[in-house]
Design a protein around this motif. Structure first.
Motif, PDB file in Angstrom:
ATOM      1  N   GLY A  25      74.930  87.563  67.426  1.00 29.48           N
ATOM      2  CA  GLY A  25      73.551  88.028  67.541  1.00 29.48           C
ATOM      3  C   GLY A  25      72.707  87.863  66.294  1.00 29.48           C
ATOM      4  O   GLY A  25      71.504  88.081  66.323  1.00 29.48           O
ATOM      5  N   SER A  26      73.318  87.468  65.205  1.00 26.15           N
ATOM      6  CA  SER A  26      72.582  87.283  63.954  1.00 26.15           C
ATOM      7  C   SER A  26      72.112  85.838  63.836  1.00 26.15           C
ATOM      8  O   SER A  26      72.853  84.907  64.146  1.00 26.15           O
ATOM      9  CB  SER A  26      73.488  87.607  62.766  1.00 26.15           C
ATOM     10  OG  SER A  26      72.881  87.193  61.555  1.00 26.15           O
ATOM     11  N   ARG A  31      68.662  80.877  59.292  1.00 33.87           N
ATOM     12  CA  ARG A  31      67.999  81.215  58.035  1.00 33.87           C
ATOM     13  C   ARG A  31      68.630  80.458  56.870  1.00 33.87           C
ATOM     14  O   ARG A  31      67.930  79.975  55.986  1.00 33.87           O
ATOM     15  CB  ARG A  31      68.014  82.725  57.806  1.00 33.87           C
ATOM     16  CG  ARG A  31      67.029  83.446  58.728  1.00 33.87           C
ATOM     17  CD  ARG A  31      66.916  84.943  58.481  1.00 33.87           C
ATOM     18  NE  ARG A  31      68.060  85.644  59.066  1.00 33.87           N
ATOM     19  CZ  ARG A  31      69.026  86.240  58.363  1.00 33.87           C
ATOM     20  NH1 ARG A  31      68.983  86.241  57.061  1.00 33.87           N
ATOM     21  NH2 ARG A  31      70.018  86.844  58.983  1.00 33.87           N
ATOM     22  N   GLU A  32      69.965  80.313  56.892  1.00 29.63           N
ATOM     23  CA  GLU A  32      70.633  79.538  55.844  1.00 29.63           C
ATOM     24  C   GLU A  32      70.202  78.071  55.901  1.00 29.63           C
ATOM     25  O   GLU A  32      69.912  77.458  54.866  1.00 29.63           O
ATOM     26  CB  GLU A  32      72.152  79.628  55.983  1.00 29.63           C
ATOM     27  CG  GLU A  32      72.874  78.796  54.939  1.00 29.63           C
ATOM     28  CD  GLU A  32      74.376  78.744  55.127  1.00 29.63           C
ATOM     29  OE1 GLU A  32      75.072  78.646  54.109  1.00 29.63           O
ATOM     30  OE2 GLU A  32      74.852  78.780  56.288  1.00 29.63           O
ATOM     31  N   LEU A  33      70.150  77.507  57.105  1.00 31.60           N
ATOM     32  CA  LEU A  33      69.733  76.118  57.259  1.00 31.60           C
ATOM     33  C   LEU A  33      68.323  75.898  56.724  1.00 31.60           C
ATOM     34  O   LEU A  33      68.074  74.966  55.950  1.00 31.60           O
ATOM     35  CB  LEU A  33      69.796  75.696  58.732  1.00 31.60           C
ATOM     36  CG  LEU A  33      69.265  74.295  59.041  1.00 31.60           C
ATOM     37  CD1 LEU A  33      70.124  73.226  58.382  1.00 31.60           C
ATOM     38  CD2 LEU A  33      69.182  74.084  60.538  1.00 31.60           C
ATOM     39  N   VAL A  34      67.395  76.763  57.107  1.00 30.14           N
ATOM     40  CA  VAL A  34      66.014  76.624  56.652  1.00 30.14           C
ATOM     41  C   VAL A  34      65.946  76.770  55.130  1.00 30.14           C
ATOM     42  O   VAL A  34      65.251  76.014  54.451  1.00 30.14           O
ATOM     43  CB  VAL A  34      65.095  77.631  57.374  1.00 30.14           C
ATOM     44  CG1 VAL A  34      63.708  77.658  56.744  1.00 30.14           C
ATOM     45  CG2 VAL A  34      65.000  77.282  58.859  1.00 30.14           C
ATOM     46  N   SER A  35      66.687  77.715  54.591  1.00 31.38           N
ATOM     47  CA  SER A  35      66.715  77.912  53.149  1.00 31.38           C
ATOM     48  C   SER A  35      67.235  76.659  52.429  1.00 31.38           C
ATOM     49  O   SER A  35      66.676  76.227  51.417  1.00 31.38           O
ATOM     50  CB  SER A  35      67.601  79.119  52.811  1.00 31.38           C
ATOM     51  OG  SER A  35      67.697  79.296  51.425  1.00 31.38           O
ATOM     52  N   LEU A  36      68.299  76.074  52.960  1.00 26.98           N
ATOM     53  CA  LEU A  36      68.845  74.847  52.364  1.00 26.98           C
ATOM     54  C   LEU A  36      67.877  73.674  52.496  1.00 26.98           C
ATOM     55  O   LEU A  36      67.774  72.838  51.587  1.00 26.98           O
ATOM     56  CB  LEU A  36      70.189  74.509  53.012  1.00 26.98           C
ATOM     57  CG  LEU A  36      71.346  75.437  52.650  1.00 26.98           C
ATOM     58  CD1 LEU A  36      72.563  75.151  53.530  1.00 26.98           C
ATOM     59  CD2 LEU A  36      71.698  75.318  51.180  1.00 26.98           C
ATOM     60  N   MET A  37      67.162  73.607  53.627  1.00 25.07           N
ATOM     61  CA  MET A  37      66.178  72.532  53.801  1.00 25.07           C
ATOM     62  C   MET A  37      65.051  72.677  52.778  1.00 25.07           C
ATOM     63  O   MET A  37      64.605  71.685  52.199  1.00 25.07           O
ATOM     64  CB  MET A  37      65.642  72.511  55.233  1.00 25.07           C
ATOM     65  CG  MET A  37      66.667  71.979  56.218  1.00 25.07           C
ATOM     66  SD  MET A  37      66.258  72.073  57.984  1.00 25.07           S
ATOM     67  CE  MET A  37      64.532  71.861  58.088  1.00 25.07           C
ATOM     68  N   TYR A  38      64.584  73.913  52.552  1.00 22.22           N
ATOM     69  CA  TYR A  38      63.572  74.149  51.519  1.00 22.22           C
ATOM     70  C   TYR A  38      64.090  73.754  50.143  1.00 22.22           C
ATOM     71  O   TYR A  38      63.390  73.116  49.358  1.00 22.22           O
ATOM     72  CB  TYR A  38      63.146  75.623  51.484  1.00 22.22           C
ATOM     73  CG  TYR A  38      62.034  75.974  52.426  1.00 22.22           C
ATOM     74  CD1 TYR A  38      60.786  75.375  52.339  1.00 22.22           C
ATOM     75  CD2 TYR A  38      62.238  76.952  53.410  1.00 22.22           C
ATOM     76  CE1 TYR A  38      59.768  75.721  53.218  1.00 22.22           C
ATOM     77  CE2 TYR A  38      61.227  77.304  54.290  1.00 22.22           C
ATOM     78  CZ  TYR A  38      59.989  76.680  54.176  1.00 22.22           C
ATOM     79  OH  TYR A  38      58.988  77.025  55.041  1.00 22.22           O
TER      80      TYR A  38
END
Length: 181
Positions: A25-26, A31-38
């Protein structure tokens, strides 16, 4: 696969319902993927600025130069072709091309196939300067991309193409939402 309802922790809503990015459910995976992409995009931009600075051009101009340098078409490229290759607006390419022409990096010529179009190509001096630059750039790329397998490369390229291809629909969806509720 998309779930009908994401199972978020009490008090928190998951930002996706796509199973791939959910863990009990988390949405921490997304969020980790988006953070790494940034993080990757930021480092890529920093590297591009540094490399552009070494040639006394802007980052946008460097992208145009490297597109022309890497093109298999020695006869030049149309503005739209460059823009499509870089995934940016043709107006941005036109501005960079005009700057680079003034600096003798490239030249514009009429396209013999279409009198309304122009072809952009590197000048002899521009070609020579980029030959020297790319010989040095090879070392940078060898360090930065060391250990990347052909399989990893294929997966990343396929992933990025999908993300780029789905962007317009996601942006449209963002604009269509009523964020005030």
């Amino acid at each position: 696969m998309v779930r009908n309802e994401a199972q978020a922790k009490p008090g928190k809503q998951a930002t996706t319902s796509i199973d791939t990015f959910l863990d009990n459910g988390s949405d921490a995976r997304l969020r980790e993927l988006v953070s790494l992409m940034y993080a990757a995009a930021g480092r890529l931009q920093s590297m591009r600025r540094e490399l552009a600075h070494s040639l006394n051009v802007g980052a946008a101009e460097l992208s145009v130069l490297l597109t022309l340098y890497g093109s298999p078409n020695n006869g030049g490229m149309r503005i739209k072709e460059i823009a499509d290759n870089l995934h940016i607006a043709a107006a941005n390419v036109t501005a960079s091309v005009n700057t680079l022409e003034r600096q003798n990096w490239l030249k514009k010529e009429n396209d013999s196939r279409d009198s309304r179009a122009i072809l952009v190509s590197l000048t002899k001096e521009g070609q020579e300067r980029l030959n020297r630059f790319t010989a040095k750039l090879r070392n940078v790329n060898d360090i930065w991309f060391a250990g990347i397998s052909a399989r990893e490369y294929s997966h990343v390229v396929r992933f990025l193409k999908r993300i780029i291809g789905q962007f317009d629909a996601a942006l449209y969806s963002t604009k269509a939402l009523d964020w005030s509720k």
